[in-house]
Design a protein around this motif. Structure first.
Motif, PDB file in Angstrom:
ATOM      1  N   SER A   1      13.690  57.413   2.110  1.00  0.00           N
ATOM      2  CA  SER A   1      14.577  56.342   1.623  1.00  0.00           C
ATOM      3  C   SER A   1      13.776  55.353   0.783  1.00  0.00           C
ATOM      4  N   GLY A   2      14.494  54.564   0.009  1.00  0.00           N
ATOM      5  CA  GLY A   2      13.834  53.545  -0.822  1.00  0.00           C
ATOM      6  C   GLY A   2      14.053  53.833  -2.299  1.00  0.00           C
ATOM      7  N   SER A   3      13.229  53.235  -3.155  1.00  0.00           N
ATOM      8  CA  SER A   3      13.429  53.388  -4.602  1.00  0.00           C
ATOM      9  C   SER A   3      12.616  54.549  -5.171  1.00  0.00           C
TER      10      SER A   3
ATOM     11  N   CYS B   1      14.505  51.550   7.156  1.00  0.00           N
ATOM     12  CA  CYS B   1      14.941  52.932   7.462  1.00  0.00           C
ATOM     13  C   CYS B   1      13.905  53.705   8.266  1.00  0.00           C
TER      14      CYS B   1
ATOM     15  N   GLY C   1      12.533  49.151   3.694  1.00  0.00           N
ATOM     16  CA  GLY C   1      13.969  49.373   3.464  1.00  0.00           C
ATOM     17  C   GLY C   1      14.750  49.484   4.758  1.00  0.00           C
TER      18      GLY C   1
ATOM     19  N   ALA D   1       6.495  54.553   0.762  1.00  0.00           N
ATOM     20  CA  ALA D   1       5.814  53.722   1.760  1.00  0.00           C
ATOM     21  C   ALA D   1       5.631  52.325   1.186  1.00  0.00           C
ATOM     22  N   ASP D   2       5.388  51.374   2.095  1.00  0.00           N
ATOM     23  CA  ASP D   2       5.148  50.003   1.643  1.00  0.00           C
ATOM     24  C   ASP D   2       3.670  49.751   1.389  1.00  0.00           C
TER      25      ASP D   2
ATOM     26  N   GLU E   1      13.298  57.889   9.280  1.00  0.00           N
ATOM     27  CA  GLU E   1      12.215  58.405   8.434  1.00  0.00           C
ATOM     28  C   GLU E   1      11.110  58.990   9.290  1.00  0.00           C
TER      29      GLU E   1
ATOM     30  N   LYS F   1       5.665  51.391   6.813  1.00  0.00           N
ATOM     31  CA  LYS F   1       6.979  51.759   6.271  1.00  0.00           C
ATOM     32  C   LYS F   1       8.045  50.921   6.947  1.00  0.00           C
TER      33      LYS F   1
HETATM   34  O1  DER Z   1      11.721  51.746   4.175  1.00  0.00           O
HETATM   35  C1  DER Z   1      10.836  52.559   3.850  1.00  0.00           C
HETATM   36  O2  DER Z   1       9.940  52.942   4.619  1.00  0.00           O
HETATM   37  C2  DER Z   1      10.850  53.086   2.454  1.00  0.00           C
HETATM   38  O3  DER Z   1      10.231  54.317   2.387  1.00  0.00           O
HETATM   39  C3  DER Z   1      10.292  52.062   1.555  1.00  0.00           C
HETATM   40  O4  DER Z   1       9.575  51.082   2.183  1.00  0.00           O
HETATM   41  C4  DER Z   1       9.528  52.546   0.358  1.00  0.00           C
HETATM   42  O5  DER Z   1       9.996  51.717  -0.611  1.00  0.00           O
HETATM   43  P1  DER Z   1       9.996  51.984  -2.160  1.00  0.00           P
HETATM   44  O6  DER Z   1      10.010  53.460  -2.394  1.00  0.00           O
HETATM   45  O7  DER Z   1      11.252  51.314  -2.619  1.00  0.00           O
HETATM   46  O8  DER Z   1       8.742  51.332  -2.654  1.00  0.00           O
END
Ligand code: DER
Length: 233
Positions: free
Chosen positions: A30-32, A104, A102, A88-89, A108, A99
């Motif tokens: 999940s995420g961008s 999630c 988002g 990942a963050d 994940e 992580k």
């Molecule tokens: O929530 C999460 O772990 C997501 O994977 C996220 O943190 C990653 O974010 P990004 O792909 O929007 O940078």
């Protein structure tokens, strides 16, 4: 290169190198950054096995799969996943990750653990030596609403000076995860021993899951500012 372009080149390379004819069940994070993973998969769709099943990790990733016309499966039907790709963050030199930016990270982590191969894709702003170096929003922790205040107090005893209940932007009140829980963000400064911290937090009553992914990733693809992609194993 912009951060989004850096995410894109990392995602494209990870798909090209890890989604092969042997990959039948694929976990989608999940995420961008994952948006570019799906974008690349759709570009390669005609050359990929039509039977591939995609396992989501959130309502967001479920939408990406269904709107892309890809085969949706769930982890109950497919408990053995060939490869999971996720963002990942922050990632440290040992490929441990923060992580949950988002909100999630519970699903994940399940989908990442179920995979033979867990691959992280990220832009250069996530690439650190030690966790906590660049990511300043704390460790995301999913907690049941009933327990959030007690968990916040316990986190202070673990050395977190200001645990924060994550508030929503497009909704009044706290962020509610896909599982109906709250997210507490806990700052611990530099995290030199992520495994120990994960274990301490996980034991707190009311904690559902912690956004520390320790010894899980097989590889990490980082899109760099100069347009190159670094791959760490
Ligand atoms: O929530 C999460 O772990 C997501 O994977 C996220 O943190 C990653 O974010 P990004 O792909 O929007 O940078």
């Amino acid at each position: 290169l912009s951060l989004s372009d850096a995410k894109k080149i990392a995602a494209y390379k990870a798909v090209d190198e890890n989604i092969t004819s042997e990959s039948k069940i694929i976990g989608i994070g999940s995420g961008s950054t994952i948006v570019y993973v799906i974008e690349r998969i759709l570009q390669l769709k005609d050359s990929l096995d039509k039977e591939i099943i995609y396992i989501p990790t959130s309502f967001q990733s479920r939408l990406l799969i269904t709107e892309g016309g890809l085969n949706l499966g769930d982890i109950d039907q497919y408990p053995e996943i060939d490869v999971t790709i996720d963002g990942a963050d922050e990632v440290d030199e040992n490929l441990n990750a923060i992580k949950g930016g988002g909100a999630c990270h519970l699903r994940e982590k399940l989908v990442a653990e179920a995979a033979k191969k867990f691959i992280i894709v990220a832009d250069y702003s996530k690439h650190s030596t030690t966790l906590g170096e660049k990511w300043k929003q704390g460790v995301p922790i999913e907690v049941i609403p009933f327990a959030y205040l007690r968990v916040m107090n316990s986190l202070k005893e673990l050395g977190c000076d200001n645990p924060i209940l994550r508030m929503a932007k497009a909704k009044a009140g706290p962020v509610i995860s896909d599982n109906g829980n709250f997210i507490v963000d806990a700052h611990f400064g530099l995290i030199k021993q992520p495994k120990e911290l994960l274990e301490k937090i996980k034991l707190l009553t009311g904690v559902v899951e912690v956004g520390l992914f320790v010894n899980m990733a097989k590889s990490a693809y980082f899109g760099n500012e100069d347009g190159s992609v670094s791959i760490k194993h």
